[in-house]
Design a protein around this motif. Structure first.
Motif, PDB file in Angstrom:
ATOM      1  N   VAL A  27      -2.810 -14.175 -18.537  1.00  0.00           N
ATOM      2  CA  VAL A  27      -2.270 -12.868 -18.187  1.00  0.00           C
ATOM      3  C   VAL A  27      -2.976 -11.783 -18.980  1.00  0.00           C
ATOM      4  CG1 VAL A  27      -0.199 -11.408 -18.266  1.00  0.00           C
ATOM      5  CG2 VAL A  27      -0.027 -13.785 -17.489  1.00  0.00           C
ATOM      6  N   SER A  28      -3.248 -12.050 -20.258  1.00  0.00           N
ATOM      7  CA  SER A  28      -3.891 -11.031 -21.095  1.00  0.00           C
ATOM      8  C   SER A  28      -5.327 -10.769 -20.639  1.00  0.00           C
ATOM      9  CB  SER A  28      -3.868 -11.450 -22.568  1.00  0.00           C
ATOM     10  OG  SER A  28      -4.521 -12.706 -22.741  1.00  0.00           O
ATOM     11  N   ALA A  31      -5.265  -8.826 -17.459  1.00  0.00           N
ATOM     12  CA  ALA A  31      -4.939  -7.421 -17.692  1.00  0.00           C
ATOM     13  C   ALA A  31      -6.191  -6.638 -18.103  1.00  0.00           C
ATOM     14  CB  ALA A  31      -3.854  -7.298 -18.755  1.00  0.00           C
ATOM     15  N   TYR A  37      -2.051  -2.678 -18.119  1.00  0.00           N
ATOM     16  CA  TYR A  37      -1.288  -3.129 -19.281  1.00  0.00           C
ATOM     17  C   TYR A  37      -0.732  -4.516 -18.987  1.00  0.00           C
ATOM     18  CZ  TYR A  37      -1.575   1.623 -21.089  1.00  0.00           C
ATOM     19  OH  TYR A  37      -2.042   2.837 -21.540  1.00  0.00           O
ATOM     20  N   GLN A  38      -0.634  -5.343 -20.040  1.00  0.00           N
ATOM     21  CA  GLN A  38      -0.180  -6.726 -19.846  1.00  0.00           C
ATOM     22  C   GLN A  38       1.214  -6.810 -19.229  1.00  0.00           C
ATOM     23  OE1 GLN A  38      -1.137  -9.401 -23.051  1.00  0.00           O
ATOM     24  NE2 GLN A  38       0.587 -10.761 -22.588  1.00  0.00           N
ATOM     25  N   SER A  42       2.297  -8.969 -15.931  1.00  0.00           N
ATOM     26  CA  SER A  42       3.403  -9.939 -15.981  1.00  0.00           C
ATOM     27  C   SER A  42       4.438  -9.637 -14.904  1.00  0.00           C
ATOM     28  CB  SER A  42       4.070  -9.909 -17.373  1.00  0.00           C
ATOM     29  OG  SER A  42       3.157 -10.323 -18.369  1.00  0.00           O
TER      30      SER A  42
END
Length: 317
Positions: A27-28, A31, A37-38, A42
């Motif tokens: 996910v990071s 992003a 933004y993470q 999410s």
């Protein structure tokens, strides 16, 4: 209805998040790649999981791995993103070297017999992956409808009065002359207006019943007519018919002169002073802004110019 309600919840951005998360497996990292933004990634992943009814991405050791359902989505998601990119990039840019656009041209065979061969050669040299379709202009064809419905991109020919509802680009003008057999009496004796009108003429089959071409329209405006004894829908065959008979073909000088070295024929001036034949390319508003359409029209214009002697390039627009 269930399918449509689910479809309405999916947008292209969500597909991009899906593909990036599954391929980055983080996910990071997704992003960072998406410039988001993470927490937003999410949140999007949460929506995707709800839509799929599957976790899509699960923890595995110190990293994350797509589920079986997630793996199946990678390729379709990539295809959707590529299709969307092509959908809009094709409208904004056109690269003939890589394009796969089909070009469709309807053309009269009254043109210079070298025109269509040269056009196809040039198109294939510059746009090698683009199929080309050449259509005839015939009595059975409604070229205005074909242009409007997208069956053809461009129509090329000559008309005494081009349709006002289509876009028009002039290609060239040509002097009207007569082509006869070298055995024709006019070669030795010459002819005046009366002799020319009384001679046995051959003309193309009209585009539709009752239609007249530029030559007969002009004669009619003067209240006279010529003696047409033969008609043929295949203009390219008429010079051979002229060569073995006393028939007279009246057409553009550039077309007629192409056959002087091939057949026992001679080009004679007409005793009637006709206005020059004007050749056009016509296209519909539908393709007016198309970059592929513009490119095609430029190729048609350049081929027409390349085939004209310098003194005849008086009508290029």
């Amino acid at each position: 209805m269930k399918y449509m309600s689910m479809f309405d919840k999916i947008d292209l951005h969500l597909i991009r998040v899906l593909h990036t998360v599954l391929t980055e497996r983080s996910v990071s990292r997704a992003a960072l790649k998406l410039g988001m933004y993470q927490p937003a990634v999410s949140a999007a992943l949460k929506r995707l999981r709800e839509l799929a009814g599957d976790p899509l991405l699960v923890r595995s050791g110190s990293g994350m791995m797509p589920t079986a359902a997630g793996l199946r989505m990678v390729e379709p998601a990539a295809e959707i993103l590529l299709s969307a990119e092509v959908l809009f990039s094709d409208a904004r840019s056109f690269d003939p070297t890589t394009a796969r656009h089909t070009f469709s041209v309807a053309a009269s065979d009254y043109l210079d017999p070298q025109f269509l061969p040269q056009l196809v050669i040039q198109l294939k040299a510059q746009a090698p992956n683009c199929p080309i379709e050449i259509h005839p202009l015939s009595a059975d064809g409604d070229y205005r409808t074909h242009l409007a419905q997208g069956h053809v991109d461009v129509v090329i020919g000559n008309w005494p009065k081009p349709p006002g509802d289509l876009h028009l680009g002039r290609l060239f003008g040509d002097q009207i002359v007569s082509l006869v057999s070298i055995q024709h009496p006019a070669v030795r004796r010459g002819w005046d207006e009366a002799a020319w009108l009384a001679a046995e003429h051959i003309a193309p089959t009209p585009m539709h019943p009752g239609a007249r071409g530029a030559i007969d329209d002009f004669l009619s405006s003067r209240g006279i007519s010529r003696n047409i004894v033969a008609r043929c829908p295949h203009f390219g065959l008429i010079p051979a018919m002229v060569a073995g008979s006393l028939l007279v073909l009246t057409t553009g000088r550039h077309y007629a002169e192409r056959f002087v070295d091939q057949l026992p024929v001679k080009v004679l001036p007409c005793p009637i002073e006709f206005p020059r034949l004007l050749y056009y390319q016509l296209w519909h508003e539908r393709t007016h802004a198309s970059l592929a359409g513009r490119w095609l029209r430029e190729q048609i214009k350049s081929v027409a110019a390349s085939l004209r002697p310098a003194e005849a390039q008086d009508a290029v627009a």
